[in-house]
Design a protein around this motif. Structure first.
Motif, PDB file in Angstrom:
ATOM      1  N   MET A 141       0.849  -1.201   0.000  1.00 14.91           N
ATOM      2  CA  MET A 141       0.000   0.000   0.000  1.00 14.91           C
ATOM      3  C   MET A 141       0.879   1.243   0.000  1.00 14.91           C
ATOM      4  O   MET A 141       1.832   1.331   0.765  1.00 14.91           O
ATOM      5  N   GLN A 170      -3.117   0.066   6.442  1.00 14.24           N
ATOM      6  CA  GLN A 170      -2.275   0.905   7.312  1.00 14.24           C
ATOM      7  C   GLN A 170      -3.094   1.405   8.499  1.00 14.24           C
ATOM      8  O   GLN A 170      -4.089   2.109   8.329  1.00 14.24           O
ATOM      9  N   LYS A 194       1.634  -0.142  10.214  1.00 20.76           N
ATOM     10  CA  LYS A 194       1.203   1.146  10.794  1.00 20.76           C
ATOM     11  C   LYS A 194       1.034   2.201   9.703  1.00 20.76           C
ATOM     12  O   LYS A 194       0.156   3.046   9.789  1.00 20.76           O
ATOM     13  N   GLY A 195       1.876   2.159   8.676  1.00 21.89           N
ATOM     14  CA  GLY A 195       1.789   3.146   7.592  1.00 21.89           C
ATOM     15  C   GLY A 195       3.036   4.017   7.560  1.00 21.89           C
ATOM     16  O   GLY A 195       3.471   4.505   8.600  1.00 21.89           O
ATOM     17  N   ALA A 196       3.613   4.181   6.371  1.00 18.45           N
ATOM     18  CA  ALA A 196       4.926   4.820   6.252  1.00 18.45           C
ATOM     19  C   ALA A 196       4.907   6.150   5.507  1.00 18.45           C
ATOM     20  O   ALA A 196       5.950   6.714   5.240  1.00 18.45           O
ATOM     21  N   LYS A 208       1.020   9.042  17.546  1.00 19.34           N
ATOM     22  CA  LYS A 208       1.506   7.656  17.438  1.00 19.34           C
ATOM     23  C   LYS A 208       0.731   6.713  18.369  1.00 19.34           C
ATOM     24  O   LYS A 208       0.438   5.573  17.999  1.00 19.34           O
ATOM     25  N   THR A 233       5.095  -5.670  11.983  1.00 19.94           N
ATOM     26  CA  THR A 233       5.584  -4.660  12.919  1.00 19.94           C
ATOM     27  C   THR A 233       6.859  -5.143  13.592  1.00 19.94           C
ATOM     28  O   THR A 233       7.086  -6.355  13.700  1.00 19.94           O
ATOM     29  N   HIS A 234       7.674  -4.162  14.046  1.00 16.65           N
ATOM     30  CA  HIS A 234       8.850  -4.505  14.863  1.00 16.65           C
ATOM     31  C   HIS A 234       8.618  -4.053  16.288  1.00 16.65           C
ATOM     32  O   HIS A 234       9.539  -4.040  17.095  1.00 16.65           O
ATOM     33  N   GLU A 299      11.691   6.287  10.122  1.00 17.05           N
ATOM     34  CA  GLU A 299      11.023   5.567  11.215  1.00 17.05           C
ATOM     35  C   GLU A 299      11.870   5.558  12.471  1.00 17.05           C
ATOM     36  O   GLU A 299      11.375   5.485  13.575  1.00 17.05           O
ATOM     37  N   ARG A 300      13.176   5.535  12.279  1.00 16.85           N
ATOM     38  CA  ARG A 300      14.042   5.400  13.448  1.00 16.85           C
ATOM     39  C   ARG A 300      15.353   6.133  13.178  1.00 16.85           C
ATOM     40  O   ARG A 300      16.331   5.524  12.752  1.00 16.85           O
ATOM     41  N   ASN A 303      18.868   4.928  13.621  1.00 20.64           N
ATOM     42  CA  ASN A 303      19.540   4.082  12.633  1.00 20.64           C
ATOM     43  C   ASN A 303      20.683   4.815  11.938  1.00 20.64           C
ATOM     44  O   ASN A 303      21.602   4.191  11.433  1.00 20.64           O
TER      45      ASN A 303
HETATM   46  P1  FDA Z   1       7.356   1.691  15.147  1.00 24.91           P
HETATM   47  O1  FDA Z   1       7.833   2.597  14.062  1.00 24.91           O
HETATM   48  O2  FDA Z   1       6.209   2.115  15.975  1.00 24.91           O
HETATM   49  O3  FDA Z   1       8.571   1.358  16.083  1.00 24.91           O
HETATM   50  C1  FDA Z   1       8.479   0.470  17.205  1.00 24.91           C
HETATM   51  C2  FDA Z   1       9.828  -0.127  17.483  1.00 24.91           C
HETATM   52  O4  FDA Z   1      10.199  -1.009  16.405  1.00 24.91           O
HETATM   53  C3  FDA Z   1      10.966   0.858  17.577  1.00 24.91           C
HETATM   54  O5  FDA Z   1      11.060   1.407  18.853  1.00 24.91           O
HETATM   55  C4  FDA Z   1      12.155   0.003  17.206  1.00 24.91           C
HETATM   56  O6  FDA Z   1      12.537  -0.772  18.300  1.00 24.91           O
HETATM   57  C5  FDA Z   1      11.599  -0.902  16.140  1.00 24.91           C
HETATM   58  N1  FDA Z   1      11.777  -0.330  14.791  1.00 24.91           N
HETATM   59  C6  FDA Z   1      10.828   0.191  13.983  1.00 24.91           C
HETATM   60  N2  FDA Z   1      11.334   0.604  12.813  1.00 24.91           N
HETATM   61  C7  FDA Z   1      12.643   0.366  12.886  1.00 24.91           C
HETATM   62  C8  FDA Z   1      13.722   0.585  11.996  1.00 24.91           C
HETATM   63  N3  FDA Z   1      13.566   1.168  10.790  1.00 24.91           N
HETATM   64  N4  FDA Z   1      14.954   0.193  12.411  1.00 24.91           N
HETATM   65  C9  FDA Z   1      15.144  -0.386  13.609  1.00 24.91           C
HETATM   66  N5  FDA Z   1      14.160  -0.610  14.495  1.00 24.91           N
HETATM   67  C10 FDA Z   1      12.935  -0.246  14.149  1.00 24.91           C
HETATM   68  N6  FDA Z   1       4.155   0.662   5.142  1.00 24.91           N
HETATM   69  C11 FDA Z   1       3.292   1.103   4.197  1.00 24.91           C
HETATM   70  O7  FDA Z   1       2.831   2.251   4.265  1.00 24.91           O
HETATM   71  N7  FDA Z   1       2.924   0.264   3.166  1.00 24.91           N
HETATM   72  C12 FDA Z   1       3.362  -1.013   3.063  1.00 24.91           C
HETATM   73  O8  FDA Z   1       2.999  -1.734   2.131  1.00 24.91           O
HETATM   74  C13 FDA Z   1       4.266  -1.486   4.069  1.00 24.91           C
HETATM   75  N8  FDA Z   1       4.746  -2.760   4.044  1.00 24.91           N
HETATM   76  C14 FDA Z   1       5.474  -3.240   5.126  1.00 24.91           C
HETATM   77  C15 FDA Z   1       5.843  -4.575   5.173  1.00 24.91           C
HETATM   78  C16 FDA Z   1       6.482  -5.083   6.296  1.00 24.91           C
HETATM   79  C17 FDA Z   1       6.838  -6.526   6.350  1.00 24.91           C
HETATM   80  C18 FDA Z   1       6.761  -4.220   7.402  1.00 24.91           C
HETATM   81  C19 FDA Z   1       7.396  -4.733   8.657  1.00 24.91           C
HETATM   82  C20 FDA Z   1       6.435  -2.885   7.339  1.00 24.91           C
HETATM   83  C21 FDA Z   1       5.802  -2.377   6.198  1.00 24.91           C
HETATM   84  N9  FDA Z   1       5.495  -1.027   6.107  1.00 24.91           N
HETATM   85  C22 FDA Z   1       4.652  -0.605   5.101  1.00 24.91           C
HETATM   86  C23 FDA Z   1       6.116  -0.039   7.029  1.00 24.91           C
HETATM   87  C24 FDA Z   1       5.249   0.247   8.242  1.00 24.91           C
HETATM   88  O9  FDA Z   1       4.110   0.971   7.854  1.00 24.91           O
HETATM   89  C25 FDA Z   1       6.017   1.041   9.302  1.00 24.91           C
HETATM   90  O10 FDA Z   1       6.438   2.259   8.762  1.00 24.91           O
HETATM   91  C26 FDA Z   1       7.224   0.325   9.860  1.00 24.91           C
HETATM   92  O11 FDA Z   1       7.024  -1.051   9.999  1.00 24.91           O
HETATM   93  C27 FDA Z   1       7.580   0.900  11.262  1.00 24.91           C
HETATM   94  O12 FDA Z   1       6.554   0.642  12.177  1.00 24.91           O
HETATM   95  P2  FDA Z   1       6.662  -0.488  13.299  1.00 24.91           P
HETATM   96  O13 FDA Z   1       5.309  -1.052  13.463  1.00 24.91           O
HETATM   97  O14 FDA Z   1       7.698  -1.476  12.917  1.00 24.91           O
HETATM   98  O15 FDA Z   1       7.071   0.209  14.617  1.00 24.91           O
END
Ligand code: FDA
Length: 314
Positions: A141, A170, A194-196, A208, A233-234, A299-300, A303
């Motif tokens: 997406m 998202q 969550k959405g990027a 958030k 998600t991470h 996102e972070r 990094n």
């Molecule tokens: P969040 O950003 O809330 O962070 C929580 C914790 O996770 C952090 O404190 C850290 O520990 C860890 N973390 C998160 N990001 C990290 C990073 N870059 N490096 C190191 N640690 C990190 N988005 C979208 O809009 N369209 C899409 O199609 C997709 N597809 C997609 C596929 C997959 C497999 C994943 C995992 C993610 C996506 N995303 C995406 C991205 C998603 O929307 C989002 O931006 C990221 O996953 C970051 O959100 P989190 O839920 O991981 O945690």
């Protein structure tokens, strides 16, 4: 503020051209990008499979403006599907509709002109290939201007090739809970993230904490549904909530899978495998790594420090 800075950089053409050409840029990107070629991506997938981790391969590239570029992007996906079959890998593919020509002719996802029709035809050929080889295509997406068109294209392709295609929702968008119910009712597999992208407060939660709460709410609905879904998600707090929720509600650990990005929280990926959960890692590769890489830094921002330390170490 740093998030906006990196999201801004992700669309900066001059810095992108410089970074993609420089050997330093390529070296730094290796932490999150599996390589530049199909062969390198396939080797990365084989290595992850050997550790019990499933894979989704993503040939990096975003909006294309010429039909020939869209066809070239698609050709890489056909090669990937053939290589996955030949090597018997536990891997599927993820693609973006803008890479398949969605924006050609000035049409955007929201208007159903030449671009969306072209993208649907090209993506449809890849889904047909996946269906023929027992594989699966995930349609990523993108920004909210693509949401409705992406859902409709996924729905039509699912009707033609049931089970061979799914998409992504998202949690930051207000509409997502209703979209999740809409896709689950049709048996369409969802990856919840969550959405990027940068979205206005009129359509997406600005805080958030609200995005996280919406994520958890929809995640629980998805893992309780009969449709196999990806929990992408991470966020360890969310992973812990799902561990508890599945234990309390007797939900099979294999009724869904965790999904994480290549190079991020590798410790957690392996720990979840050891606990008996399914984990799929999204493996991006290709020369057009720049916007993807910048979104990961957004996102972070920590990094950046991490990469700098490793860059000077190696
Ligand atoms: P969040 O950003 O809330 O962070 C929580 C914790 O996770 C952090 O404190 C850290 O520990 C860890 N973390 C998160 N990001 C990290 C990073 N870059 N490096 C190191 N640690 C990190 N988005 C979208 O809009 N369209 C899409 O199609 C997709 N597809 C997609 C596929 C997959 C497999 C994943 C995992 C993610 C996506 N995303 C995406 C991205 C998603 O929307 C989002 O931006 C990221 O996953 C970051 O959100 P989190 O839920 O991981 O945690």
């Amino acid at each position: 503020m740093l998030r906006s800075f990196f999201i801004g950089l992700s669309t900066n053409k001059a810095f992108r051209a410089f970074s993609e050409r420089s050997s330093m840029g390529r070296k730094v990107s290796r932490r999150f990008v599996a390589g530049m070629s199909v062969d390198e991506a396939i080797e990365a997938a084989a290595a992850l499979n050997a550790e019990g981790i499933d894979v989704s391969l993503d040939s990096l590239g975003e909006s294309v403006m010429h039909v020939s570029q869209a066809e070239e992007s698609a050709a890489i996906y056909h090669q990937l599907l053939d290589a996955i079959e030949a090597r018997k890998l536990r891997a599927n593919v993820s693609l973006k509709l803008s890479q398949m020509g969605m924006d050609i002719g000035g049409a955007h996802g929201s208007s159903f002109g030449a671009g969306p029709e072209l993208a649907e035809r090209i993506a449809g050929e890849i889904v047909e290939h996946a269906a023929r080889t027992g594989n699966f295509v995930r349609i990523d997406m993108e920004g909210s201007e693509y949401t409705e068109a992406t859902l409709q294209i996924t729905e039509r392709l699912h009707q033609r090739f049931p089970g061979a295609v799914g998409t992504v929702l998202q949690a930051y968008l207000f509409r997502t809970e209703a979209d999740a119910a809409r896709l689950v009712a049709q048996g369409i597999r969802i990856r919840l993230c969550k959405g990027a992208y940068k979205e206005p407060a009129s359509i997406a939660f600005p805080a958030k904490a609200d995005v996280d709460a919406n994520y958890v709410k929809i995640m629980k609905q998805l893992v309780s549904s009969p449709v196999f879904c990806g929990i992408a998600t991470h966020d360890e707090a969310i992973v812990n909530q799902l561990r508890e929720f599945t234990a309390q509600n007797n939900i099979d650990k294999k009724a869904f899978e965790f999904q994480m990005l290549y190079g991020i929280r590798r410790d957690l990926q392996r720990q979840l495998i050891a606990e008996g959960f399914g984990v799929r890692v999204y493996v991006p590769f290709g020369t057009e790594w720049y916007p993807y890489f910048m979104r990961r830094l957004a996102e972070r921002p920590a990094n950046v420090l991490f990469l700098a330390k490793n860059f000077f170490k190696s």
